[in-house]
Design a protein around this motif. Sequence first.
Motif, PDB file in Angstrom:
ATOM      1  N   VAL A   1       4.966   2.017   8.457  1.00 45.97           N
ATOM      2  CA  VAL A   1       5.528   3.290   8.226  1.00 45.97           C
ATOM      3  C   VAL A   1       6.271   4.005   9.216  1.00 45.97           C
ATOM      4  O   VAL A   1       7.325   4.415   9.238  1.00 45.97           O
ATOM      5  N   ARG A   2       5.539   3.977  10.393  1.00 44.89           N
ATOM      6  CA  ARG A   2       6.172   4.670  11.486  1.00 44.89           C
ATOM      7  C   ARG A   2       7.522   4.027  12.043  1.00 44.89           C
ATOM      8  O   ARG A   2       8.172   4.598  12.578  1.00 44.89           O
ATOM      9  N   LYS A   3       7.430   2.487  11.941  1.00 44.63           N
ATOM     10  CA  LYS A   3       8.504   1.858  12.196  1.00 44.63           C
ATOM     11  C   LYS A   3       9.831   2.302  11.351  1.00 44.63           C
ATOM     12  O   LYS A   3      10.910   2.302  11.781  1.00 44.63           O
ATOM     13  N   LEU A   4       9.537   2.310  10.079  1.00 43.23           N
ATOM     14  CA  LEU A   4      10.443   2.777   9.156  1.00 43.23           C
ATOM     15  C   LEU A   4      11.102   4.040   9.204  1.00 43.23           C
ATOM     16  O   LEU A   4      12.293   4.284   9.166  1.00 43.23           O
ATOM     17  N   LEU A   5      10.109   5.012   9.823  1.00 40.89           N
ATOM     18  CA  LEU A   5      10.693   6.202  10.191  1.00 40.89           C
ATOM     19  C   LEU A   5      11.224   6.517  11.441  1.00 40.89           C
ATOM     20  O   LEU A   5      11.667   7.516  12.068  1.00 40.89           O
TER      21      LEU A   5
ATOM     22  N   GLU B   1       6.111   3.238   0.596  1.00 40.14           N
ATOM     23  CA  GLU B   1       5.234   2.048   0.286  1.00 40.14           C
ATOM     24  C   GLU B   1       5.399   1.022   1.562  1.00 40.14           C
ATOM     25  O   GLU B   1       6.530   0.888   2.104  1.00 40.14           O
ATOM     26  N   ALA B   2       4.187   0.453   2.138  1.00 39.17           N
ATOM     27  CA  ALA B   2       4.597  -0.275   3.454  1.00 39.17           C
ATOM     28  C   ALA B   2       3.142  -1.217   3.423  1.00 39.17           C
ATOM     29  O   ALA B   2       2.017  -0.760   2.773  1.00 39.17           O
ATOM     30  N   ASP B   3       3.079  -2.144   4.406  1.00 44.85           N
ATOM     31  CA  ASP B   3       2.040  -2.828   4.637  1.00 44.85           C
ATOM     32  C   ASP B   3       0.832  -2.243   5.324  1.00 44.85           C
ATOM     33  O   ASP B   3      -0.118  -2.346   5.034  1.00 44.85           O
ATOM     34  N   ASN B   4       1.197  -1.311   6.331  1.00 46.26           N
ATOM     35  CA  ASN B   4       0.284  -0.546   7.167  1.00 46.26           C
ATOM     36  C   ASN B   4       0.778   0.693   7.671  1.00 46.26           C
ATOM     37  O   ASN B   4       2.036   0.740   7.694  1.00 46.26           O
ATOM     38  N   GLU B   5       0.259   1.535   8.407  1.00 47.68           N
ATOM     39  CA  GLU B   5       0.482   2.638   9.003  1.00 47.68           C
ATOM     40  C   GLU B   5       1.572   2.181  10.002  1.00 47.68           C
ATOM     41  O   GLU B   5       2.713   3.131  10.082  1.00 47.68           O
TER      42      GLU B   5
ATOM     43  N   MET C   1       0.681  -1.203   0.011  1.00 41.03           N
ATOM     44  CA  MET C   1       0.105   0.057  -0.087  1.00 41.03           C
ATOM     45  C   MET C   1       0.966   1.078  -0.201  1.00 41.03           C
ATOM     46  O   MET C   1       1.938   1.169   0.229  1.00 41.03           O
ATOM     47  N   MET C   2       0.465   2.310  -0.598  1.00 44.98           N
ATOM     48  CA  MET C   2       1.249   3.582  -0.534  1.00 44.98           C
ATOM     49  C   MET C   2       0.665   4.537   0.644  1.00 44.98           C
ATOM     50  O   MET C   2      -0.653   4.550   0.654  1.00 44.98           O
ATOM     51  N   TYR C   3       1.441   5.327   1.193  1.00 43.95           N
ATOM     52  CA  TYR C   3       1.072   6.265   2.148  1.00 43.95           C
ATOM     53  C   TYR C   3       1.917   7.468   1.777  1.00 43.95           C
ATOM     54  O   TYR C   3       2.968   7.469   1.189  1.00 43.95           O
ATOM     55  N   LYS C   4       1.244   8.609   2.184  1.00 43.01           N
ATOM     56  CA  LYS C   4       1.732   9.885   2.208  1.00 43.01           C
ATOM     57  C   LYS C   4       1.984  10.432   3.502  1.00 43.01           C
ATOM     58  O   LYS C   4       0.868  10.441   4.474  1.00 43.01           O
ATOM     59  N   VAL C   5       3.231  10.771   4.017  1.00 47.69           N
ATOM     60  CA  VAL C   5       3.550  11.156   5.290  1.00 47.69           C
ATOM     61  C   VAL C   5       3.736  12.729   5.300  1.00 47.69           C
ATOM     62  O   VAL C   5       4.569  13.041   4.562  1.00 47.69           O
ATOM     63  N   TYR C   6       3.107  13.298   6.124  1.00 45.96           N
ATOM     64  CA  TYR C   6       2.989  14.816   6.452  1.00 45.96           C
ATOM     65  C   TYR C   6       4.002  15.065   7.551  1.00 45.96           C
ATOM     66  O   TYR C   6       3.736  14.338   8.490  1.00 45.96           O
ATOM     67  N   TYR C   7       5.068  15.735   7.569  1.00 42.82           N
ATOM     68  CA  TYR C   7       6.107  15.679   8.544  1.00 42.82           C
ATOM     69  C   TYR C   7       6.752  17.078   8.643  1.00 42.82           C
ATOM     70  O   TYR C   7       6.554  18.051   7.699  1.00 42.82           O
ATOM     71  N   GLN C   8       7.108  17.445   9.724  1.00 37.33           N
ATOM     72  CA  GLN C   8       8.195  18.647   9.957  1.00 37.33           C
ATOM     73  C   GLN C   8       9.559  18.383  10.088  1.00 37.33           C
ATOM     74  O   GLN C   8       9.761  17.043  10.516  1.00 37.33           O
TER      75      GLN C   8
ATOM     76  N   LEU D   1       8.912   7.954  -4.629  1.00 35.69           N
ATOM     77  CA  LEU D   1       8.618   7.157  -3.714  1.00 35.69           C
ATOM     78  C   LEU D   1      10.007   7.157  -3.083  1.00 35.69           C
ATOM     79  O   LEU D   1      11.214   6.893  -3.611  1.00 35.69           O
ATOM     80  N   GLN D   2      10.024   7.187  -1.570  1.00 35.02           N
ATOM     81  CA  GLN D   2      11.168   7.065  -0.829  1.00 35.02           C
ATOM     82  C   GLN D   2      11.806   5.780  -0.838  1.00 35.02           C
ATOM     83  O   GLN D   2      11.279   4.782  -0.748  1.00 35.02           O
ATOM     84  N   GLU D   3      13.003   5.630  -1.012  1.00 33.51           N
ATOM     85  CA  GLU D   3      13.775   4.151  -1.362  1.00 33.51           C
ATOM     86  C   GLU D   3      14.477   3.773  -0.007  1.00 33.51           C
ATOM     87  O   GLU D   3      14.436   2.678   0.441  1.00 33.51           O
TER      88      GLU D   3
END
Length: 72
Positions: A33-37, A26-30, A1-8, A66-68
């Motif tokens: 994404v948080r774990k990757l970041l 791209e990640a399996d779930n939200e 799934m594709m996610y858009k992350v809004y951040y500062q 897309l963030q690699e």
Amino acid sequence: MMYKVYYQDSKSEMPVREKTKSMYMEADNERAVRKLLKDQQINIEFIQLLEGAYLEYEKESEHFKLQENVSS
């Protein structure tokens, strides 16, 4: 799934809407994404699932990249 992350860029400063940036991941779930970041020094404001017509619209944007690799 594709996610858009809004951040500062900074965890220590108060968020200001005009300084909000976004990235696409791209990640399996939200949670994934948080774990990757988690090691990034950014303040995540919102993570949005992109699908269907909205995903196609975002892909047309000149800012869509897309963030690699998100390691620090």
